[in-house]
Design a protein around this motif. Structure first.
Motif, PDB file in Angstrom:
ATOM      1  N   ASN A 162       1.415   0.665  10.131  1.00 20.07           N
ATOM      2  CA  ASN A 162       0.671   2.148  10.105  1.00 20.07           C
ATOM      3  C   ASN A 162       1.761   3.087   9.166  1.00 20.07           C
ATOM      4  OD1 ASN A 162      -1.581   1.678  11.263  1.00 20.07           O
ATOM      5  ND2 ASN A 162      -0.756   2.251  13.564  1.00 20.07           N
ATOM      6  N   LEU A 163       1.363   4.180   8.574  1.00 21.70           N
ATOM      7  CA  LEU A 163       2.269   4.924   7.532  1.00 21.70           C
ATOM      8  C   LEU A 163       2.027   6.326   7.959  1.00 21.70           C
ATOM      9  CD1 LEU A 163       1.417   3.122   4.156  1.00 21.70           C
ATOM     10  CD2 LEU A 163       3.401   2.578   5.736  1.00 21.70           C
ATOM     11  N   PHE A 164       3.114   7.038   8.359  1.00 23.00           N
ATOM     12  CA  PHE A 164       2.791   8.434   8.591  1.00 23.00           C
ATOM     13  C   PHE A 164       3.935   9.208   7.604  1.00 23.00           C
ATOM     14  CE2 PHE A 164       4.233  12.549  10.608  1.00 23.00           C
ATOM     15  CZ  PHE A 164       2.797  13.215  10.714  1.00 23.00           C
ATOM     16  N   ASN A 165       3.477  10.333   6.702  1.00 23.75           N
ATOM     17  CA  ASN A 165       4.267  11.258   5.815  1.00 23.75           C
ATOM     18  C   ASN A 165       4.178  12.487   6.540  1.00 23.75           C
ATOM     19  OD1 ASN A 165       4.360  12.882   3.328  1.00 23.75           O
ATOM     20  ND2 ASN A 165       5.349  11.060   2.963  1.00 23.75           N
ATOM     21  N   LYS A 166       5.489  12.775   6.571  1.00 21.70           N
ATOM     22  CA  LYS A 166       5.744  14.246   7.315  1.00 21.70           C
ATOM     23  C   LYS A 166       5.425  15.384   6.223  1.00 21.70           C
ATOM     24  CE  LYS A 166       9.014  12.279  10.304  1.00 21.70           C
ATOM     25  NZ  LYS A 166       8.162  12.267  11.477  1.00 21.70           N
ATOM     26  N   LEU A 198      -1.612  10.472   8.796  1.00 25.43           N
ATOM     27  CA  LEU A 198      -1.222   9.094   9.290  1.00 25.43           C
ATOM     28  C   LEU A 198      -2.176   7.989   8.432  1.00 25.43           C
ATOM     29  CD1 LEU A 198       0.003   7.147  11.341  1.00 25.43           C
ATOM     30  CD2 LEU A 198      -2.017   7.985  12.829  1.00 25.43           C
ATOM     31  N   ILE A 199      -1.779   7.122   7.913  1.00 22.48           N
ATOM     32  CA  ILE A 199      -2.738   5.915   7.325  1.00 22.48           C
ATOM     33  C   ILE A 199      -2.661   4.778   8.113  1.00 22.48           C
ATOM     34  CG2 ILE A 199      -2.924   4.740   5.360  1.00 22.48           C
ATOM     35  CD1 ILE A 199      -1.889   6.763   3.670  1.00 22.48           C
ATOM     36  N   SER A 200      -3.696   4.453   8.648  1.00 23.24           N
ATOM     37  CA  SER A 200      -4.143   3.398   9.597  1.00 23.24           C
ATOM     38  C   SER A 200      -5.001   2.409   8.834  1.00 23.24           C
ATOM     39  CB  SER A 200      -4.532   3.476  10.765  1.00 23.24           C
ATOM     40  OG  SER A 200      -4.405   2.393  11.603  1.00 23.24           O
ATOM     41  N   MET A 201      -4.938   0.992   9.077  1.00 22.60           N
ATOM     42  CA  MET A 201      -5.813   0.088   8.348  1.00 22.60           C
ATOM     43  C   MET A 201      -6.484  -0.770   9.483  1.00 22.60           C
ATOM     44  SD  MET A 201      -6.495  -3.284   7.572  1.00 22.60           S
ATOM     45  CE  MET A 201      -5.020  -4.280   7.635  1.00 22.60           C
ATOM     46  N   ILE A 202      -7.912  -0.520   9.360  1.00 21.34           N
ATOM     47  CA  ILE A 202      -8.807  -1.273  10.197  1.00 21.34           C
ATOM     48  C   ILE A 202     -10.028  -2.041   9.356  1.00 21.34           C
ATOM     49  CG2 ILE A 202     -10.415  -1.082  12.216  1.00 21.34           C
ATOM     50  CD1 ILE A 202      -8.896   1.460  12.650  1.00 21.34           C
ATOM     51  N   ASN A 203      -9.806  -2.950   8.605  1.00 15.29           N
ATOM     52  CA  ASN A 203     -10.519  -3.382   7.770  1.00 15.29           C
ATOM     53  C   ASN A 203     -10.760  -2.475   6.577  1.00 15.29           C
ATOM     54  OD1 ASN A 203     -10.922  -6.018   8.486  1.00 15.29           O
ATOM     55  ND2 ASN A 203     -13.092  -5.700   9.366  1.00 15.29           N
ATOM     56  N   MET A 204      -9.893  -1.413   6.453  1.00 12.46           N
ATOM     57  CA  MET A 204     -10.140  -0.295   5.577  1.00 12.46           C
ATOM     58  C   MET A 204      -8.856   0.572   5.790  1.00 12.46           C
ATOM     59  SD  MET A 204     -13.148   2.027   7.078  1.00 12.46           S
ATOM     60  CE  MET A 204     -13.157   2.779   8.534  1.00 12.46           C
ATOM     61  N   TYR A 205      -8.544   1.540   5.063  1.00 13.88           N
ATOM     62  CA  TYR A 205      -7.536   2.600   5.310  1.00 13.88           C
ATOM     63  C   TYR A 205      -8.560   4.022   5.858  1.00 13.88           C
ATOM     64  CZ  TYR A 205      -3.553   0.694   3.137  1.00 13.88           C
ATOM     65  OH  TYR A 205      -2.433   0.104   2.658  1.00 13.88           O
ATOM     66  N   ILE A 206      -7.791   4.333   6.842  1.00 16.84           N
ATOM     67  CA  ILE A 206      -8.409   5.424   7.411  1.00 16.84           C
ATOM     68  C   ILE A 206      -6.877   6.480   7.419  1.00 16.84           C
ATOM     69  CG2 ILE A 206      -9.070   6.591   9.675  1.00 16.84           C
ATOM     70  CD1 ILE A 206     -10.806   4.504   8.962  1.00 16.84           C
ATOM     71  N   LEU A 207      -7.387   7.622   6.894  1.00 14.11           N
ATOM     72  CA  LEU A 207      -6.569   8.859   6.450  1.00 14.11           C
ATOM     73  C   LEU A 207      -6.787   9.784   7.595  1.00 14.11           C
ATOM     74  CD1 LEU A 207      -6.583   7.310   3.731  1.00 14.11           C
ATOM     75  CD2 LEU A 207      -5.565   9.175   2.857  1.00 14.11           C
ATOM     76  N   GLY A 263       0.575  -2.154   1.944  1.00 11.54           N
ATOM     77  CA  GLY A 263       0.543  -1.006   1.178  1.00 11.54           C
ATOM     78  C   GLY A 263       1.837  -0.141   1.621  1.00 11.54           C
ATOM     79  N   GLN A 264       2.205   0.783   0.884  1.00 12.79           N
ATOM     80  CA  GLN A 264       3.107   1.661   0.972  1.00 12.79           C
ATOM     81  C   GLN A 264       3.057   3.121   0.468  1.00 12.79           C
ATOM     82  OE1 GLN A 264       5.754   3.062   2.863  1.00 12.79           O
ATOM     83  NE2 GLN A 264       6.706   1.168   2.760  1.00 12.79           N
ATOM     84  N   LEU A 265       3.658   4.184   0.834  1.00  7.25           N
ATOM     85  CA  LEU A 265       3.473   5.558   0.481  1.00  7.25           C
ATOM     86  C   LEU A 265       4.921   5.898  -0.271  1.00  7.25           C
ATOM     87  CD1 LEU A 265       2.068   7.433   3.599  1.00  7.25           C
ATOM     88  CD2 LEU A 265       0.836   7.082   1.351  1.00  7.25           C
ATOM     89  N   SER A 266       4.834   6.850  -1.366  1.00  7.93           N
ATOM     90  CA  SER A 266       5.885   7.237  -2.044  1.00  7.93           C
ATOM     91  C   SER A 266       6.473   8.317  -0.808  1.00  7.93           C
ATOM     92  CB  SER A 266       5.512   8.011  -3.338  1.00  7.93           C
ATOM     93  OG  SER A 266       4.698   9.275  -2.868  1.00  7.93           O
ATOM     94  N   GLY A 278       4.689  11.502  -0.290  1.00  5.06           N
ATOM     95  CA  GLY A 278       3.308  11.208   0.190  1.00  5.06           C
ATOM     96  C   GLY A 278       2.222  11.419  -0.936  1.00  5.06           C
ATOM     97  N   GLU A 279       2.621  11.664  -2.003  1.00  9.52           N
ATOM     98  CA  GLU A 279       1.665  12.089  -3.227  1.00  9.52           C
ATOM     99  C   GLU A 279       1.036  10.761  -3.803  1.00  9.52           C
ATOM    100  OE1 GLU A 279       0.731  15.082  -4.559  1.00  9.52           O
ATOM    101  OE2 GLU A 279       1.751  15.597  -2.475  1.00  9.52           O
ATOM    102  N   TYR A 280       1.686   9.513  -3.699  1.00  6.00           N
ATOM    103  CA  TYR A 280       1.044   8.372  -4.126  1.00  6.00           C
ATOM    104  C   TYR A 280       0.961   7.194  -3.086  1.00  6.00           C
ATOM    105  CZ  TYR A 280       1.653  10.457  -8.753  1.00  6.00           C
ATOM    106  OH  TYR A 280       1.773  11.292  -9.756  1.00  6.00           O
ATOM    107  N   MET A 281       0.188   6.276  -3.268  1.00  9.88           N
ATOM    108  CA  MET A 281      -0.243   5.298  -2.196  1.00  9.88           C
ATOM    109  C   MET A 281      -0.269   3.995  -3.172  1.00  9.88           C
ATOM    110  SD  MET A 281      -2.629   4.594   0.975  1.00  9.88           S
ATOM    111  CE  MET A 281      -4.169   4.997   0.022  1.00  9.88           C
ATOM    112  N   ILE A 282       0.312   2.930  -2.799  1.00  5.91           N
ATOM    113  CA  ILE A 282       0.259   1.666  -3.688  1.00  5.91           C
ATOM    114  C   ILE A 282      -0.244   0.720  -2.932  1.00  5.91           C
ATOM    115  CG2 ILE A 282       2.490   0.798  -3.503  1.00  5.91           C
ATOM    116  CD1 ILE A 282       2.199  -0.221  -6.301  1.00  5.91           C
TER     117      ILE A 282
END
Length: 237
Positions: free
Chosen positions: A168-172, A177-186, A210-213, A216-220
């Motif tokens: 799970n990724l959270f950018n302040k 909050l980006i979570s994965m459940i067979n897909m990304y949920i923002l 995956g990862q965030l910059s 928080g502007e870019y996601m790979i």
């Protein structure tokens, strides 16, 4: 544009974790040889990293002339999947196969880490992360719930188990909050811990990395279906 610069072939099995140490231009990597390294996190000063693995332990590694394990937490009874460090860098939370969340705090003045709380949950969880010093998000294996400190805030239509290689990724900066459940949920959080689902990105597979910059502007992302690395830019509506 990104281009391949170098290949390092020292690992003998799949690489599970990869962390970049900016101050010293170093990489820390962990693989699935013997007991898997499930998660590895760094503190802000980059002089401490914390690892969890299939051997049921959480280890604290401090930087001297080299990295040395100075403490091991053994309170989990099974694999430890995920770790998160809070903003003040004084508290770590963990979750794993044993349906237990540990809250671990650093004590003064000896800097020793102690288990302060054990939270029993209904089922094992693969992912959790701090939102702020008093709030964290937890995602259980069923994949249809996202909880904040055990209070269910988001009900998502039924999906299969969250695959546990993705954090799970959270950018302040943008409170996403980006979570994965067979897909990304923002999910966007407000100051009052209110939330709304802003976007869903379908991948059609559980094998997503995956990862965030930092800003928080870019996601790979890489996913097993496309077998490609994809770069996405945040566009505010």
């Amino acid at each position: 544009m990104l281009k391949l610069n170098q290949v390092i072939g020292q690992h003998q099995s799949e690489v599970i974790t990869l962390n970049f140490i900016k101050q010293s231009n170093q990489l820390i990597s962990g693989d699935c040889h013997s007991n898997w390294i499930r998660c590895l996190i760094l503190n802000n000063n980059e002089d401490l990293f914390i690892s969890s693995s299939n051997d049921k332990t959480i280890k604290f590694w401090f930087k001297k002339n080299e990295w040395i394990c100075q403490q091991t937490i053994t309170d989990h009874s099974s694999q430890v999947y995920q770790l998160s460090l809070n903003d003040q860098q004084m508290q770590v939370i963990s979750c794993g196969y044993d349906i237990l969340i540990l809250v671990i705090e650093q004590s003064e003045p000896n800097k020793y880490w102690n288990v302060k709380q054990k939270i029993q949950v209904d089922c094992k969880g693969y992912r959790l992360c701090f939102i702020n010093d008093n709030l964290f998000a937890f995602q259980p294996e069923n994949g249809n719930l996202i909880s904040l400190n055990q209070k269910i805030l988001q009900q998502i239509k039924e999906r299969k188990v969250v695959y546990y290689f993705h954090n799970n990724l959270f950018n302040k900066n943008n409170q996403l909050l980006i979570s994965m459940i067979n897909m990304y949920i923002l999910i966007r959080f407000t100051e009052n811990a209110e939330f709304k689902v802003e976007q869903s990105i379908q991948f059609g597979t559980n094998y997503i990395y995956g990862q965030l910059s930092d800003d928080g502007e870019y996601m790979i992302n890489w996913d097993q279906t496309s077998n490609e690395m994809q770069i996405r830019k945040l566009k505010e509506q």
